[in-house]
Each structure stands twice: as structure tokens, then as C-alpha cells.
Design a protein around this motif. Structure first.
Motif, PDB file in Angstrom:
ATOM      1  N   LEU A  21      -0.385   7.814   1.836  1.00 50.27           N
ATOM      2  CA  LEU A  21      -1.478   7.202   2.585  1.00 50.27           C
ATOM      3  C   LEU A  21      -1.225   7.322   4.088  1.00 50.27           C
ATOM      4  O   LEU A  21      -0.204   6.841   4.592  1.00 50.27           O
ATOM      5  CB  LEU A  21      -1.623   5.723   2.196  1.00 50.27           C
ATOM      6  CG  LEU A  21      -2.789   4.952   2.816  1.00 50.27           C
ATOM      7  CD1 LEU A  21      -4.113   5.464   2.248  1.00 50.27           C
ATOM      8  CD2 LEU A  21      -2.644   3.455   2.537  1.00 50.27           C
ATOM      9  N   ARG A  40       0.832  -1.209   0.000  1.00 54.38           N
ATOM     10  CA  ARG A  40       0.000   0.000   0.000  1.00 54.38           C
ATOM     11  C   ARG A  40       0.863   1.254   0.000  1.00 54.38           C
ATOM     12  O   ARG A  40       0.552   2.241  -0.676  1.00 54.38           O
ATOM     13  CB  ARG A  40      -0.917  -0.018   1.225  1.00 54.38           C
ATOM     14  CG  ARG A  40      -2.072  -1.013   1.119  1.00 54.38           C
ATOM     15  CD  ARG A  40      -2.790  -1.153   2.441  1.00 54.38           C
ATOM     16  NE  ARG A  40      -4.024  -1.934   2.310  1.00 54.38           N
ATOM     17  CZ  ARG A  40      -4.750  -2.367   3.334  1.00 54.38           C
ATOM     18  NH1 ARG A  40      -4.343  -2.117   4.590  1.00 54.38           N
ATOM     19  NH2 ARG A  40      -5.866  -3.049   3.133  1.00 54.38           N
ATOM     20  N   LEU A  98      -8.902  -3.336  -6.122  1.00 57.83           N
ATOM     21  CA  LEU A  98     -10.155  -2.707  -6.533  1.00 57.83           C
ATOM     22  C   LEU A  98     -10.127  -2.356  -8.019  1.00 57.83           C
ATOM     23  O   LEU A  98      -9.266  -1.597  -8.487  1.00 57.83           O
ATOM     24  CB  LEU A  98     -10.394  -1.443  -5.702  1.00 57.83           C
ATOM     25  CG  LEU A  98     -10.550  -1.698  -4.185  1.00 57.83           C
ATOM     26  CD1 LEU A  98     -10.622  -0.391  -3.429  1.00 57.83           C
ATOM     27  CD2 LEU A  98     -11.778  -2.557  -3.922  1.00 57.83           C
ATOM     28  N   ASP A 131     -12.255  -0.592  -9.716  1.00 60.98           N
ATOM     29  CA  ASP A 131     -12.703   0.756 -10.060  1.00 60.98           C
ATOM     30  C   ASP A 131     -11.791   1.842  -9.509  1.00 60.98           C
ATOM     31  O   ASP A 131     -12.161   3.011  -9.457  1.00 60.98           O
ATOM     32  CB  ASP A 131     -14.137   0.972  -9.567  1.00 60.98           C
ATOM     33  CG  ASP A 131     -14.262   0.753  -8.054  1.00 60.98           C
ATOM     34  OD1 ASP A 131     -13.259   0.338  -7.434  1.00 60.98           O
ATOM     35  OD2 ASP A 131     -15.355   0.992  -7.511  1.00 60.98           O
ATOM     36  N   SER A 132     -10.588   1.472  -9.073  1.00 59.99           N
ATOM     37  CA  SER A 132      -9.651   2.475  -8.565  1.00 59.99           C
ATOM     38  C   SER A 132      -9.025   3.244  -9.716  1.00 59.99           C
ATOM     39  O   SER A 132      -9.180   2.892 -10.894  1.00 59.99           O
ATOM     40  CB  SER A 132      -8.573   1.795  -7.712  1.00 59.99           C
ATOM     41  OG  SER A 132      -7.887   0.805  -8.465  1.00 59.99           O
ATOM     42  N   ASP A 133      -8.308   4.300  -9.371  1.00 64.45           N
ATOM     43  CA  ASP A 133      -7.737   5.203 -10.380  1.00 64.45           C
ATOM     44  C   ASP A 133      -6.450   4.608 -10.961  1.00 64.45           C
ATOM     45  O   ASP A 133      -5.344   4.925 -10.514  1.00 64.45           O
ATOM     46  CB  ASP A 133      -7.462   6.567  -9.726  1.00 64.45           C
ATOM     47  CG  ASP A 133      -6.986   7.600 -10.749  1.00 64.45           C
ATOM     48  OD1 ASP A 133      -7.151   7.351 -11.962  1.00 64.45           O
ATOM     49  OD2 ASP A 133      -6.444   8.635 -10.320  1.00 64.45           O
ATOM     50  N   HIS A 134      -6.605   3.747 -11.946  1.00 63.27           N
ATOM     51  CA  HIS A 134      -5.430   3.120 -12.565  1.00 63.27           C
ATOM     52  C   HIS A 134      -5.766   2.677 -13.990  1.00 63.27           C
ATOM     53  O   HIS A 134      -6.938   2.582 -14.369  1.00 63.27           O
ATOM     54  CB  HIS A 134      -4.975   1.901 -11.746  1.00 63.27           C
ATOM     55  CG  HIS A 134      -5.896   0.720 -11.865  1.00 63.27           C
ATOM     56  ND1 HIS A 134      -7.039   0.598 -11.098  1.00 63.27           N
ATOM     57  CD2 HIS A 134      -5.862  -0.394 -12.655  1.00 63.27           C
ATOM     58  CE1 HIS A 134      -7.662  -0.531 -11.409  1.00 63.27           C
ATOM     59  NE2 HIS A 134      -6.971  -1.144 -12.351  1.00 63.27           N
ATOM     60  N   GLU A 137       0.723   4.076  -2.719  1.00 61.43           N
ATOM     61  CA  GLU A 137       0.200   5.353  -2.222  1.00 61.43           C
ATOM     62  C   GLU A 137       1.133   5.890  -1.136  1.00 61.43           C
ATOM     63  O   GLU A 137       0.887   5.703   0.059  1.00 61.43           O
ATOM     64  CB  GLU A 137      -1.204   5.160  -1.650  1.00 61.43           C
ATOM     65  CG  GLU A 137      -2.198   4.567  -2.640  1.00 61.43           C
ATOM     66  CD  GLU A 137      -3.481   4.129  -1.949  1.00 61.43           C
ATOM     67  OE1 GLU A 137      -4.405   4.969  -1.845  1.00 61.43           O
ATOM     68  OE2 GLU A 137      -3.548   2.968  -1.507  1.00 61.43           O
ATOM     69  N   ALA A 181      -7.884  -3.455  -0.876  1.00 65.32           N
ATOM     70  CA  ALA A 181      -8.895  -3.402   0.180  1.00 65.32           C
ATOM     71  C   ALA A 181      -8.864  -4.677   1.009  1.00 65.32           C
ATOM     72  O   ALA A 181      -8.662  -5.771   0.472  1.00 65.32           O
ATOM     73  CB  ALA A 181     -10.279  -3.202  -0.432  1.00 65.32           C
ATOM     74  N   SER A 213      -6.961   1.883   1.883  1.00 69.01           N
ATOM     75  CA  SER A 213      -6.238   2.049   0.613  1.00 69.01           C
ATOM     76  C   SER A 213      -7.218   2.199  -0.538  1.00 69.01           C
ATOM     77  O   SER A 213      -8.300   1.593  -0.548  1.00 69.01           O
ATOM     78  CB  SER A 213      -5.335   0.837   0.370  1.00 69.01           C
ATOM     79  OG  SER A 213      -4.819   0.847  -0.938  1.00 69.01           O
ATOM     80  N   ALA A 214      -6.837   3.000  -1.511  1.00 66.99           N
ATOM     81  CA  ALA A 214      -7.665   3.160  -2.712  1.00 66.99           C
ATOM     82  C   ALA A 214      -7.493   1.997  -3.674  1.00 66.99           C
ATOM     83  O   ALA A 214      -8.252   1.881  -4.650  1.00 66.99           O
ATOM     84  CB  ALA A 214      -7.307   4.471  -3.407  1.00 66.99           C
ATOM     85  N   TYR A 215      -6.488   1.114  -3.423  1.00 65.83           N
ATOM     86  CA  TYR A 215      -6.198   0.045  -4.382  1.00 65.83           C
ATOM     87  C   TYR A 215      -6.347  -1.344  -3.761  1.00 65.83           C
ATOM     88  O   TYR A 215      -6.954  -2.236  -4.358  1.00 65.83           O
ATOM     89  CB  TYR A 215      -4.778   0.217  -4.941  1.00 65.83           C
ATOM     90  CG  TYR A 215      -4.611   1.479  -5.738  1.00 65.83           C
ATOM     91  CD1 TYR A 215      -5.055   1.548  -7.052  1.00 65.83           C
ATOM     92  CD2 TYR A 215      -4.042   2.618  -5.163  1.00 65.83           C
ATOM     93  CE1 TYR A 215      -4.928   2.728  -7.785  1.00 65.83           C
ATOM     94  CE2 TYR A 215      -3.905   3.786  -5.886  1.00 65.83           C
ATOM     95  CZ  TYR A 215      -4.351   3.834  -7.200  1.00 65.83           C
ATOM     96  OH  TYR A 215      -4.237   4.982  -7.913  1.00 65.83           O
TER      97      TYR A 215
END
Length: 684
Positions: free
Chosen positions: A96, A89, A115, A117-120, A93, A106, A102-104
Motif C-alpha cells: 500500500l 493497514r 469493509l 466487500d473487500s477481497d477476503h 497490504e 476505511a 486501504s482496501a480493508y
């Protein structure tokens, strides 16, 4: 989030992370690649790869621990997992906060999820979307463009640096299968547009990935046929049969066999709206084969390499092909097929032969090459050369002297004069290449004079930027026995644009295919093919020599459209066929060049039989073991004998089994021993 301009002209968001997993694994954050030392441990990096492979799926902690720490007890493995998750993580990030979600990656229950739907942006997802979009295209031109765009996204196998990780294998295989399907579709798209060179390239790309892909071989056969190259289509079938046998121990599918038969009969229907490309001067029906120009089998791989080299040279990317092999293996025939293909593409071709009796004549093969060029090219073409270069060429080809004004020859300035001559020859070849390219073939360079080899080396160092393909053939036995030739070959081979092809003997399947093409499929032809391969060990020259002998004995009859085998009398071959004169003489030529002591050792070996051991050879010959070893090593270098394994050691510890490299060599040696000496050797 920064903005980017898409290919359609609209603004799209640049992702925070770009994840590259096709080929070399790499992560970019805001366009900047993460360095290798960004990962605190290798396990944290592997954890990201694992979760990304199962993107969107929940992976239980127990399963992750089993994959990443299979040898640790559960409590230690779980502690390592917590540490690796925290490290991963932080890499993804860096800002963080502690204990923040975490956005990635979980945590959900007793498992973890990457994830979706994360920003990647993930290259695998991009490839899948592009492949789906290409399949949906109905316009032919747009479909080809979309397929090419999807192909460009596949930059290598999935996580290629982790070939043995069980969790990566299913996705890797699925993506590889999709890529192969894409290449086949792209080949079909090019073929429908009549772009057969591009279509052939896609089928060959599939075979580079999957050597026994029958659909790719079927496509290759069709594309070569529609391009007007029936011989290459048949060679593709030969390669298919061999690959299936070696890789899968299976015969080709009935559909492949039927396709081959249609190609043989010239009855393969064209795709709707397509037109075959026919080489200049070609007719719809090929001339019947004769024993002076037999079917070309067993060289599909080598032929395709030469075809690619011809195409590269035509595009201005010079290549060198070195073809080596034993006498009679088919080096010259392979060159002839390459020349025929190059001429069909509009390329200029020159073929020069080197002869043993002309080794003392400097530049003789070059002189022959210039004579060929002048016979087919107006001499005024060479007026574009600087006068000093034209004068150098006129020293080799006096006909060019008529283009010169009266002037004295340039003074000899040692190496400067030779370099000037080399540059003159190079510019001459560039003129002859023109816009379509030049294929220059030099046959039997083991007999080339030293200045000719020096020029070939000079050309090799400059050829990468020239529209020239240089093909040289030589006997492998001569390279082993001639240090100067070996040095020349090694030096040229180091160039990145050089490819060395070592020709092997025909396989039983190749010999059978040759008989099928000559005589048609029959029980008699199959029996003859099996016997012929056993007699010749697959040496093409020996095969043809024995076929000619069969014609002389009226066991093989010329007929239309194929040769006919005398099925009633074919069994007598096994006992009564005499060794053909051409074959025997070809072996004698090699033996005449042997020093007398080596010839005497061969005679003893021929009496001992096809296979013998060193100790027996030493006892029968009466030679000291150290002297005998030196003679045997010379015969091994000349490829008249071969080492087959270890035997019981003699007094010097020299225990090895040997064999004649070909049984026909042993037959000729034994036949030519006088009766009195033969009796003496048998007694010994």
C-alpha cells in the motif's frame, strides 16, 4: 487473482486474505500464514480483531480508544490509534503506497470500518452461510451432510485467545449459541436416521460446552432410550438434575421430568418411522429391581466415559480406564454396567478378580481370564498362534497343551522368556478381540501379583493400536499405602490413552433418585432417602446394606412393581436401626489389616467422637506427638481418617482437626472396644 476449483466443480477466486477467528486467530495472505512478528505492536493486531468483529459497521474513534487505551489521556490515545491504524493497514497490504486508501480499513469521519466487500474470506461468515444452507435443506441425507460441513467450520470459540475483551464477547456468545443449536440439529438428524451412536455423540458435545444444557440432556435421554439402553437414559436424567442444581440452583423443567417418567414407564413414543435398537436378549420390559441388582444412579459422567471407550476400542483405538475409590463406592458395579453395554455391542468381555489370598500365586488372575476364554471359545482358535507362543500359554492353561506337538519347553532365558510370555498373552487377547473388540476388566488390582501387574503394564504400552479396552479397579487407600502399586498406577496413567476415574460418594439427590426408582415417589420415600444419605454419607455399599436391614426389620417390603415403604413405622429408623452385619463386617476387614498401634489410636478417636483435634488425641492416648503424628498420617493414607482443618496448636505446633472418613467406621470401632477398655478410655 488466482483460481480454485470449488466442490461443485466450478472455478472460484482465491481471496487475497483469509481471516481465521474461530479458535486461534490467524491471517493468511495468498494462502501463506502471516508470522506472529508481522505485527509491529500487539495493539495493531487487536485493532484488526476489533474492527473485524464489527465488520461493515462504523466504529467511532472514541469507542476504539476506550476499548484499547482506557488508561491514557485522549490526546495520547488518539495518537496511538493513528499509529495502530497505519501499522494494521501495512500488515494487511504491504504494497500500500503512503496515504493511499486501504482496501480493508476505511476512515470515515471520526471512525473506522472494516469493509465487508473487500477481497477476503472470513471463517465466521463461512460458518454462518453453511449453517443457513443446512437449515434450508429438506432432504434428510443432504441435511445431515450439510450440517456436518457446517460443524467442521467451527474450529473453536470466537477469538478464544481474547476471552475478556468486552467487544468480542457478544459475537462469541452468539456464535457459540449457533454452534450448540447446530449440534442439537445434527443429533436430531442422525436420530431420525436411526444412527443413535452419532446422535448421542452430538448431545455429549453440547454438554462439553454447556454443562447445564437441558435440551442436550433431554436429547441424550431420548437417544439412549431409542437405542435400547434405558439405564443410560435414566443416568442422563440423574446427571441433568445434578448439573442444574450445581450450575443454576434450579430443578429440571416439567418437560424433562415428564420425559423421565415416560422412560421409566417405557411409554416414550418413538419418532415417526424410527425403530429402537434392542440389545441381544433384551425384553421390552426390564425386570423389576431387587436389592441384588439395584438401580444404577449417580454415575452418568463415568458411564458415558466408559461407553465412549468401548466404542473407541471397537474401532481399533485401545483405551485404559483406571477406576479408583474407597471400598463400597461402586467400582465393581460400574465395571458390570460397562461389561453389559459392551456385550450388547457384540464385544467379547473378560472379567478377572484379584484376591488378597492369591497374591503369592504368579499370574493367577491371568489364568482365570484364560479359563473364561476357553470356556466360551473353541481351543482351535489358538492354533493361529506361533507354536512358541502357544507353549507359553499352555504353561498357564494346560488345556492348550493338547494343541502342541511333543516338544521340550523353551529354555528360560531370563527376561527374554518373560517378554515372550507377555507377547503370547497379547496375541491371545488380539485373537479374542476379533473384529468386534475386547473388554478386559481386572478388579481389585491392588491385590494383583507382581507378574500380573507387569503384564498389564506391557499391555498398556501397546494398547493404543489394539481393539482392546482395559479397565482396572483399585482402592485409593491401598494406592496411598503401597508405593509399588502407586508407581504402577502412575506409570500407566502417563499413557495418553489412559483415563483415571475417581468415584465420589452419592449425593443426596443420587440417594433420593435411588429410592424413587426402588419405591416410587412418595413422602415416605423422600423421608427415607434423606435419612439414608445422612446415615451413609452416600457410600453405595452402606446404602444397600441398610436397605437390606430395613427389609429384615419389615420396614421395606418387596412388591410389584416397586418396593413399599412402611410409612407408619419409618420414623423408628432414626433411633432403633442396628448397624447391618454386612456393613460392620466390611469395616472390620479393613481394620484387621491395621498395625496394633494404629488400631489403638482409632479406638481413642472413636471415644472422642466423630470430630477431634490432634492435641486432645495426644493427651488422651498418651502417645508422644511425633509418634502419634506418624500413626495419624498412616490412618490418613488408608482413608480411615481425614483432616478437616486447623485447631489450636500443641507444644509441637501440631494443631489440626480430624474426622473419621465415615461415621460407620467410628461406630464399628467403638462397638468392638471391650467394656473395660471403653471405660478406661472415657476416663482418660
Amino acid at each position: 487473482m488466482s483460481q480454485l476449483l470449488s466442490s461443485a466443480g466450478s472455478l472460484v477466486s482465491e481471496p487475497a486474505l483469509e481471516l481465521m477467528t474461530l479458535g486461534r486467530f490467524q491471517i493468511r495472505r495468498r494462502g501463506q500464514p502471516l508470522p506472529d512478528d508481522a505485527w509491529p505492536t500487539q495493539k495493531s493486531k487487536q485493532l484488526v480483531k476489533l474492527l473485524l468483529t464489527r465488520r461493515g459497521e462504523l466504529t467511532p474513534a472514541d469507542q476504539i480508544m476506550e476499548w484499547l487505551w482506557p488508561d491514557l489521556p485522549p490526546d495520547r490515545a488518539r495518537n496511538n490509534l493513528w499509529v495502530a491504524v497505519s501499522q494494521a493497514r501495512r500488515v494487511l497490504e504491504p504494497a500500500l503506497p503512503p496515504r493511499a486508501p486501504s482496501a480493508y480499513i476505511a476512515s470515515e469521519g471520526d471512525g473506522y470500518r472494516f469493509l465487508a466487500d473487500s477481497d477476503h474470506r472470513w471463517d465466521v461468515a463461512e460458518f454462518r452461510r453453511a449453517w443457513a444452507a443446512a437449515r434450508a435443506q429438506t432432504d434428510p441425507a443432504a441435511r445431515t451432510t450439510a450440517l456436518e460441513a457446517a460443524r467442521a467450520l467451527y474450529t473453536g470459540d470466537y477469538l478464544a485467545e481474547d476471552p475478556y475483551e468486552a467487544w468480542a464477547i457478544p459475537l462469541r456468545e452468539a456464535l457459540r449459541a449457533a454452534y450448540i443449536e447446530l449440534l442439537l440439529a445434527l443429533g436430531e438428524s442422525y436420530a431420525q436416521a436411526g444412527q443413535y451412536t452419532e446422535a448421542i455423540a452430538q448431545a455429549q458435545a453440547v454438554l462439553a460446552l454447556e454443562a447445564a444444557s437441558e435440551p442436550a440432556y433431554q436429547a441424550l435421554m431420548r437417544y439412549h432410550y431409542f437405542a435400547g439402553d434405558q439405564r443410560a437414559a435414566r443416568l442422563a436424567y440423574d446427571a441433568c438434575v445434578r448439573a442444574l442444581r450445581e450450575e443454576l440452583d434450579a430443578p429440571p423443567m416439567p418437560a424433562t421430568v415428564e420425559l423421565y417418567r415416560q422412560i421409566q414407564r417405557h411409554t416414550l413414543p418413538l419418532p415417526t418411522g424410527a425403530t429402537p435398537i434392542v440389545a441381544p436378549g433384551a425384553t421390552a420390559e426390564e425386570a423389576a429391581y431387587s436389592l441384588t441388582h439395584t438401580p444404577f444412579v449417580g454415575r452418568a459422567r463415568e458411564y458415558n466415559i466408559l461407553v465412549c471407550a468401548v466404542q473407541a476400542a471397537a474401532d481399533g483405538q485401545g483405551r485404559i480406564i483406571l477406576i479408583e475409590g474407597e471400598p463400597g463406592i461402586g467400582k465393581s458395579r460400574l465395571v458390570q454396567e460397562a461389561i453389559a453395554y459392551a456385550r450388547g455391542q457384540g464385544m467379547t468381555t473378560l472379567l478377572a478378580h484379584c484376591y488378597q489370598v492369591e497374591q503369592a500365586i504368579p499370574y493367577q488372575p491371568i489364568v482365570d481370564m484364560l479359563d473364561q476364554a476357553l470356556a466360551e471359545t473353541p481351543a482351535r482358535l489358538f492354533l493361529d498362534l506361533p507354536p512358541v507362543y502357544l507353549a507359553e500359554l499352555a504353561a498357564l492353561a494346560p488345556e492348550l497343551g493338547t494343541l502342541l506337538d511333543e516338544r521340550p519347553a523353551p529354555p528360560d532365558e531370563g527376561g527374554v522368556r518373560q517378554l515372550r510370555r507377555f507377547r503370547a498373552l497379547q496375541q491371545c487377547l488380539e485373537l479374542l478381540a476379533g473384529e468386534r473388540g475386547l473388554l478386559l476388566a481386572m478388579d481389585d488390582i491392588h491385590w494383583a501379583d507382581y507378574p500380573t501387574r507387569q503384564f498389564l503394564h506391557h499391555l498398556a504400552t501397546h494398547i493404543a493400536r489394539l481393539p482392546i479396552l482395559l479397565i482396572c479397579t483399585y482402592r485409593s487407600e491401598e494406592a496411598a499405602a503401597d508405593p509399588e502399586l502407586a508407581t504402577f498406577i502412575d506409570s500407566v496413567s502417563r499413557a495418553p490413552q489412559t483415563t483415571r476415574l475417581a468415584l465420589d460418594r452419592l449425593t443426596p439427590g443420587d440417594t433420593g433418585a435411588l429410592l424413587d426408582l426402588l419405591t416410587g415417589s412418595s413422602e415416605a420415600a423422600r423421608h427415607l432417602g434423606e435419612w439414608l444419605h445422612a446415615e451413609t454419607d452416600g457410600n453405595p455399599f452402606f446404602v444397600i446394606s441398610i436397605l437390606q436391614s430395613l427389609v429384615e426389620q419389615e420396614l421395606l417390603h418387596e412388591a410389584r412393581p416397586a418396593w413399599q415403604v412402611d410409612a407408619q413405622r419409618i420414623d423408628i429408623c432414626d433411633a432403633s436401626l442396628a448397624l447391618p452385619d454386612a456393613l460392620r463386617e466390611s469395616v472390620r476387614v479393613r481394620l484387621r489389616r491395621l498395625p496394633t498401634p494404629m488400631r489403638r489410636v482409632l479406638e481413642v478417636a472413636a471415644v472422642l467422637g466423630r470430630r477431634f483435634d490432634f492435641a486432645t488425641l495426644a493427651a488422651a492416648s498418651g502417645e508422644r506427638e511425633d509418634s502419634l503424628l506418624e500413626l495419624v498420617e498412616g490412618l490418613l493414607q488408608r482413608q480411615l481418617l481425614r483432616e478437616t482443618g486447623a485447631a489450636e496448636a500443641g507444644p509441637y505446633g501440631l494443631g489440626h482437626d480430624y474426622d473419621f472418613s465415615h461415621d460407620k467406621i467410628r461406630e464399628v470401632v467403638y462397638h468392638d472396644i471391650s467394656n473395660a477398655r471403653r471405660v478406661l478410655l472415657h476416663r482418660s
